[in-house]
Design a protein around this motif. Structure first.
Motif, PDB file in Angstrom:
ATOM      1  N   THR A 171       0.833  -1.196   0.000  1.00 34.67           N
ATOM      2  CA  THR A 171       0.000   0.000   0.000  1.00 34.67           C
ATOM      3  C   THR A 171       0.873   1.255   0.000  1.00 34.67           C
ATOM      4  O   THR A 171       2.034   1.218   0.400  1.00 34.67           O
ATOM      5  CB  THR A 171      -0.928   0.039   1.226  1.00 34.67           C
ATOM      6  N   LEU A 172       0.286   2.364  -0.415  1.00 30.35           N
ATOM      7  CA  LEU A 172       0.932   3.672  -0.351  1.00 30.35           C
ATOM      8  C   LEU A 172       0.107   4.560   0.558  1.00 30.35           C
ATOM      9  O   LEU A 172      -1.081   4.798   0.307  1.00 30.35           O
ATOM     10  CB  LEU A 172       1.028   4.295  -1.742  1.00 30.35           C
ATOM     11  N   CYS A 173       0.711   5.047   1.622  1.00 30.22           N
ATOM     12  CA  CYS A 173       0.057   5.977   2.546  1.00 30.22           C
ATOM     13  C   CYS A 173       0.901   7.246   2.594  1.00 30.22           C
ATOM     14  O   CYS A 173       1.984   7.251   3.183  1.00 30.22           O
ATOM     15  CB  CYS A 173      -0.079   5.353   3.933  1.00 30.22           C
ATOM     16  N   GLU A 174       0.402   8.307   2.016  1.00 22.84           N
ATOM     17  CA  GLU A 174       1.227   9.501   1.820  1.00 22.84           C
ATOM     18  C   GLU A 174       0.477  10.767   2.216  1.00 22.84           C
ATOM     19  O   GLU A 174      -0.698  10.947   1.900  1.00 22.84           O
ATOM     20  CB  GLU A 174       1.645   9.601   0.345  1.00 22.84           C
ATOM     21  N   GLY A 175       1.173  11.644   2.939  1.00 24.03           N
ATOM     22  CA  GLY A 175       0.690  12.996   3.167  1.00 24.03           C
ATOM     23  C   GLY A 175      -0.351  13.148   4.246  1.00 24.03           C
ATOM     24  O   GLY A 175      -0.973  14.212   4.344  1.00 24.03           O
ATOM     25  N   GLY A 176      -0.573  12.136   5.088  1.00 26.58           N
ATOM     26  CA  GLY A 176      -1.547  12.284   6.162  1.00 26.58           C
ATOM     27  C   GLY A 176      -0.985  13.093   7.318  1.00 26.58           C
ATOM     28  O   GLY A 176       0.221  13.105   7.559  1.00 26.58           O
ATOM     29  N   SER A 177      -1.873  13.758   8.040  1.00 21.52           N
ATOM     30  CA  SER A 177      -1.397  14.553   9.164  1.00 21.52           C
ATOM     31  C   SER A 177      -1.126  13.702  10.401  1.00 21.52           C
ATOM     32  O   SER A 177      -0.505  14.172  11.349  1.00 21.52           O
ATOM     33  CB  SER A 177      -2.427  15.641   9.506  1.00 21.52           C
ATOM     34  N   SER A 178      -1.564  12.438  10.404  1.00 16.27           N
ATOM     35  CA  SER A 178      -1.271  11.526  11.499  1.00 16.27           C
ATOM     36  C   SER A 178      -0.281  10.462  11.008  1.00 16.27           C
ATOM     37  O   SER A 178       0.801  10.805  10.551  1.00 16.27           O
ATOM     38  CB  SER A 178      -2.564  10.897  12.023  1.00 16.27           C
ATOM     39  N   SER A 179      -0.648   9.192  11.082  1.00 13.25           N
ATOM     40  CA  SER A 179       0.243   8.104  10.683  1.00 13.25           C
ATOM     41  C   SER A 179      -0.237   7.466   9.388  1.00 13.25           C
ATOM     42  O   SER A 179      -1.439   7.459   9.087  1.00 13.25           O
ATOM     43  CB  SER A 179       0.288   7.037  11.784  1.00 13.25           C
ATOM     44  N   GLY A 180       0.706   6.905   8.642  1.00 14.28           N
ATOM     45  CA  GLY A 180       0.324   6.178   7.441  1.00 14.28           C
ATOM     46  C   GLY A 180      -0.463   4.931   7.784  1.00 14.28           C
ATOM     47  O   GLY A 180      -1.544   4.689   7.244  1.00 14.28           O
ATOM     48  N   ILE A 181       0.071   4.123   8.706  1.00 13.47           N
ATOM     49  CA  ILE A 181      -0.599   2.906   9.180  1.00 13.47           C
ATOM     50  C   ILE A 181      -0.553   2.919  10.699  1.00 13.47           C
ATOM     51  O   ILE A 181       0.504   3.126  11.285  1.00 13.47           O
ATOM     52  CB  ILE A 181       0.081   1.638   8.634  1.00 13.47           C
ATOM     53  N   TRP A 182      -1.717   2.688  11.336  1.00 16.77           N
ATOM     54  CA  TRP A 182      -1.775   2.662  12.798  1.00 16.77           C
ATOM     55  C   TRP A 182      -2.471   1.390  13.250  1.00 16.77           C
ATOM     56  O   TRP A 182      -3.582   1.085  12.822  1.00 16.77           O
ATOM     57  CB  TRP A 182      -2.530   3.884  13.343  1.00 16.77           C
ATOM     58  N   LEU A 183      -1.814   0.659  14.150  1.00 17.36           N
ATOM     59  CA  LEU A 183      -2.395  -0.518  14.776  1.00 17.36           C
ATOM     60  C   LEU A 183      -2.612  -0.222  16.251  1.00 17.36           C
ATOM     61  O   LEU A 183      -1.661   0.121  16.965  1.00 17.36           O
ATOM     62  CB  LEU A 183      -1.477  -1.732  14.634  1.00 17.36           C
ATOM     63  N   TYR A 184      -3.869  -0.356  16.679  1.00 18.09           N
ATOM     64  CA  TYR A 184      -4.195  -0.170  18.095  1.00 18.09           C
ATOM     65  C   TYR A 184      -4.801  -1.461  18.625  1.00 18.09           C
ATOM     66  O   TYR A 184      -5.812  -1.952  18.101  1.00 18.09           O
ATOM     67  CB  TYR A 184      -5.180   0.984  18.273  1.00 18.09           C
ATOM     68  N   SER A 185      -4.156  -2.026  19.658  1.00 18.86           N
ATOM     69  CA  SER A 185      -4.646  -3.258  20.280  1.00 18.86           C
ATOM     70  C   SER A 185      -4.927  -4.319  19.215  1.00 18.86           C
ATOM     71  O   SER A 185      -5.965  -4.986  19.223  1.00 18.86           O
ATOM     72  CB  SER A 185      -5.917  -2.974  21.096  1.00 18.86           C
ATOM     73  N   SER A 186      -3.993  -4.478  18.298  1.00 23.13           N
ATOM     74  CA  SER A 186      -4.160  -5.387  17.162  1.00 23.13           C
ATOM     75  C   SER A 186      -2.927  -6.290  17.077  1.00 23.13           C
ATOM     76  O   SER A 186      -1.810  -5.802  16.849  1.00 23.13           O
ATOM     77  CB  SER A 186      -4.344  -4.594  15.871  1.00 23.13           C
ATOM     78  N   ASN A 187      -3.130  -7.591  17.226  1.00 21.84           N
ATOM     79  CA  ASN A 187      -2.029  -8.539  17.385  1.00 21.84           C
ATOM     80  C   ASN A 187      -1.912  -9.489  16.194  1.00 21.84           C
ATOM     81  O   ASN A 187      -2.880  -9.715  15.462  1.00 21.84           O
ATOM     82  CB  ASN A 187      -2.231  -9.359  18.662  1.00 21.84           C
TER      83      ASN A 187
END
Length: 608
Positions: free
Chosen positions: A435-451
């Motif tokens: 995937t391409l995650c570009e230019g976001g003001s937060s994170s490109g990829i975020w995992l929360y409580s995900s294993n």
């Protein structure tokens, strides 16, 4: 006489002029925002034609008994057919209220008055049912509210202007059931029109514009109230808001917000109906929280789209009805408990799937959605060849947001210019790849409580917080990702962020790249037992600021290091199963030949 004319211009004509010119500016501003065809806002009525300008200067009026109507000498008998008439007064006073009527049983009309006072223009409380009609007045520049009504059931408030009342609203009713509020203009007040505990009331054909601290129209504990054919422009909180108002009907309204607030918000309102509205908002066009059995039908949403969240009972997602709605003239897809379906046509402006299983989503393009795709409680989902770009950087506007799901595979997705790219929340055994995650003001990829997830061969560039971020997420593989120029101004090269509670993850063969040559590490590890290399090959990651000797230090309290930094940027080579089977079938004859030939030789030898 000259003073009287100046007062009329300042208090009455100026608000009308401002509304007309300011509306044109708002339309022009939004029209330039993007290529989506905007709904044309209606022409607003000019109420001044029905107003008398022969105002009579008058001190504040206080009526706290039926006798007071007669004491003031007002025309009328106080009956339904011959009400007392209070009209054509200019009351500009330092008193708390310009007109106050309390605890009366007589019928009355307040009309064609210019009113300004320290607290409120008109204050009515504890009057008889349907005894009061307030029409064609200007209630402006008071410190609290233009028109206030308390415990005055059946009151009618029609064709008034409430402008620049600071602390409460243009019109604020409390415990006034069966009220009728029609054709009013409420501008630049704290809130536009507020109803609290006003059952079975009617709010229609009003204009609420630029009310700065509350919604254009707000219902609170006002069951069965109808909000219809209103126009709400650039109000705070929401254009129209329904809170704890069961069976409310919000229909045929036009809402227009480019100020970062919600278009229509429905919270804790069971069995509401939201029908045939046109909503343009650069934050959330419509928002629904804890409002099961609500029907959302035939609405047109522009710029952003729909947000729906059930905090306490996720089964409530199944209790909403969404039909014939569009987001930027494409279908709003809301799917409840789908099984074995394929969404492969680019016809959706926004996709929601709740409690789904065995779903394929392909070729979806969302250019200006709030959250492009939302999955909740889903399993075995394939998403590939998707493009979700060009949305204003709005809070929590992720391209893809997945909750409480398992076995999700995301391949070949483009996420650009959004708050964040892909968010996994309590989602396990899933893969995000290529995937391409570009230019976001937060994170490109975020995992929360995900294993037990795999992040492989992704490219995260110029994201404001981090390229990849993990919080409370264990046993994940992060490999062959290209992480370039991510991070905040304070830490401009934060490619990977492992926050507290993200343990036993493996990080290898990633490329950490930063144009800033400052010697600072390009990753952060605040957890325990993470491995920054591939154990089998003893190969770590490539760091653009690695100086070529020893281990590479990782920032954070864990004191982690990459003991085997790579000398070259790693290249991901995906195993091709087609080539494998091709080679397998080529090798079969050779293997057979190698095995059979010695057997024949041995047989011949023994035969001799």
């Amino acid at each position: 006489m000259r003073l009287k004319c100046l007062l009329i211009v300042a208090v009455f004509v100026f608000p009308l002029f401002y509304i007309s010119t300011n509306t044109q500016v708002i339309q022009s501003k939004f029209a330039m925002n993007d290529d989506v065809e905007r709904v044309v806002l209606p022409e607003y009525r000019q109420v001044s034609e029905s107003y008398s300008i022969e105002y009579i200067l008058h001190p504040a009026i206080e009526i706290i008994s039926d006798q007071n109507f007669t004491d003031y000498g007002f025309n009328g008998e106080g009956t339904i057919n011959d009400p007392f008439i209070i009209e054509n007064y200019n009351i500009t006073t330092s008193s708390s209220r310009a007109i106050i009527i309390e605890s009366t049983t007589k019928y009355f009309v307040i009309r064609n008055c210019l009113l300004k006072a320290a607290s409120s223009g008109i204050h009515i409380e504890n009057i008889g049912f349907a005894n009061g009609l307030i029409e064609n007045n200007s209630c402006s520049f008071s410190n609290v509210v233009g028109i206030w009504g308390g415990n005055s059931h059946g009151v009618k408030i029609i064709n008034n202007i409430c402008f620049d009342n600071d602390r409460s609203a243009g019109i604020h009713l409390k415990e006034c059931s069966n009220a009728t509020i029609v054709g009013n203009i409420c501008e630049k007040n704290s809130g536009g029109i507020i109803l609290e505990g006003c059952l079975n009331s009617e709010v229609r054909e009003n204009l609420a514009i630029q009310n700065g601290h509350a919604s254009g129209i707000k219902l609170s504990y006002s069951n069965g109230t109808r909000v219809e054919n209103n126009t709400c422009i650039n109000n705070s909180v929401a254009g129209i808001q329904s809170h704890s108002s069961n069976d409310a009907i919000i229909e045929h309204n036009t809402v227009f917000n480019d100020n970062g607030y919600v278009g229509i918000a429905v919270t804790d309102s069971i069995s509401a109906k939201v029908l045939n509205n046109t909503v343009t908002s650069n934050y959330k066009s419509m928002s629904f929280h804890r409002s099961p059995f609500t029907e959302v039908i035939s609405n047109k949403l522009y710029v952003t789209g729909l947000d729906i969240r059930e905090t306490y009972d996720e089964a409530n997602y199944l209790l909403y009805t969404f039909e014939d709605n569009t987001v930027n003239d494409l279908i709003l897809g809301y799917f409840k408990e789908p099984v074995n379906i394929k969404l492969t046509e680019p016809i959706y402006g926004q996709i929601f799937i709740v409690f789904g299983n065995d779903i394929t989503i392909q070729n979806h393009n969302s250019e200006i959605g709030f959250i492009g795709i939302t999955l909740r409680n889903c399993n075995d989902i394939l998403m590939e060849n998707l493009k979700i770009v060009n949305t204003p950087k709005v809070s929590v506007a992720w391209s893809i947001w997945i909750y409480d799901s398992e076995e999700i595979e995301i391949n070949n997705v483009i996420c650009k210019n959004r708050y964040g790219g892909i968010n996994l929340h309590n989602t396990n055994y899933s893969t995000i790849k290529s995937t391409l995650c570009e230019g976001g003001s937060s994170s490109g990829i975020w995992l929360y409580s995900s294993n037990n997830n795999r992040l492989i061969n992704n490219t995260c560039i110029n994201n404001g917080l981090a390229g990849i971020r993990l919080l409370l997420s264990d046993y994940c593989e992060i490999s062959y990702n290209h992480l370039e120029d991510n991070g905040s101004p304070e830490q401009v090269n934060l490619g990977l962020l492992l926050e507290v509670g993200s343990d036993f993850n493996t990080v290898h063969h990633n490329s950490f790249i930063s144009k800033v040559v400052d010697g600072l590490p390009q990753a952060y590890d605040d957890s325990q037992n993470n491995t920054w290399y591939e154990i089998k090959t003893k190969q770590g990651n490539w760091w653009s600021n690695y100086e070529g000797s020893g281990s590479y230090l990782i920032l954070g309290d864990s004191n982690s290091t990459d003991p085997y930094p790579l000398a070259e940027i790693p290249i991901y080579e995906e195993f091709n199963y087609n080539n494998f089977f091709y080679l397998f079938f080529l090798m079969v004859p050779l293997v057979v030949y190698v095995i059979i030939r010695p057997l024949k030789f041995l047989k011949n030898l023994l035969g001799r």
